[in-house]
Design an enzyme around this catalytic site. Sequence first.
Site, short mmCIF file in Angstrom:
data_model
loop_
_atom_site.label_atom_id
_atom_site.label_comp_id
_atom_site.label_asym_id
_atom_site.label_seq_id
_atom_site.Cartn_x
_atom_site.Cartn_y
_atom_site.Cartn_z
N SER A 1 -2.69 -4.21 0.35
CA SER A 1 -1.88 -5.82 0.03
C SER A 1 -0.81 -5.96 -0.28
O SER A 1 0.13 -5.40 0.25
CB SER A 1 -1.97 -5.42 -2.06
N TYR B 1 -0.25 -2.37 -10.35
CA TYR B 1 -0.97 -2.70 -9.18
C TYR B 1 -0.21 -2.54 -7.61
O TYR B 1 -0.44 -2.02 -6.82
CB TYR B 1 -1.15 -4.16 -8.99
#
Length: 251
Positions: free
Chosen positions: A146, A159
């Site tokens: 990401s 995350y």
Amino acid sequence: MPRPDRFTGKVAFVTGAAGGIGRAAAIAFAVEGARVAILDRTEDALRSTEAAAKAAGGEVLAITCDVSRPEQVEAAVNQVVERFGRLDVAFNNAGVENKAAPLHEIELEEWDRILGINLRGTFVCMKHELAQMVRQGGGVVVNTASGAGICGVAGGASYAASKHAIIGMTKSAALDYAKQNIRVNAVLPGNIETPMMDRFTGGDIQKAIDLEPVGRLGKPEEIAEAVLWMASDLGGFVTGAATVIDGGWSL
């Protein structure tokens, strides 16, 4: 531009295939001639991807699998090899978003949930995929990291930690297997039109659009195209890469 023969005779393995980027990649592999194993823990949505990939002309094997369960991952890889005889491309895309909170408010159970699926799940998939690729003499692994893997995200410590770690794991594995005809790369999406983004923004997608310098969200198909390039022969000189596709969000 799709090339119907780019993956003819190849076997692709896609986790998190029930929706979003995983679904787009599974269909794209099918369009370009691959036999495709699609995995997700959501069986009903997985069947929808299965139907779409078959309609695109692919031979498809749907497997209900929770990547946080190592025994299920091992069984899934074995099932794919039993069905198709090999495993040429693995796209480890399964992942979940965190509940937004400053670090000191993150519950240990939530931390373990995020790291268990995003990081440990990717590790377990790679462990069994790479073992098969070593046995057969080559293959390609692409992991979904990401933009949050290269910068901080307020309220997203768990995350971001999982995605930073996936990049480090990808680069290390690329060195481990470079001389064994196995390439390992990561794709780093930004804000993409997916169910995850809808959940993360609470349905207020404009908040995510406002963060994008290009003024729009990315499309799952745009990420899928990058994954297919990395997995193809034209990406044959690329290993250990962390390729950012985020509309400038992480700049």
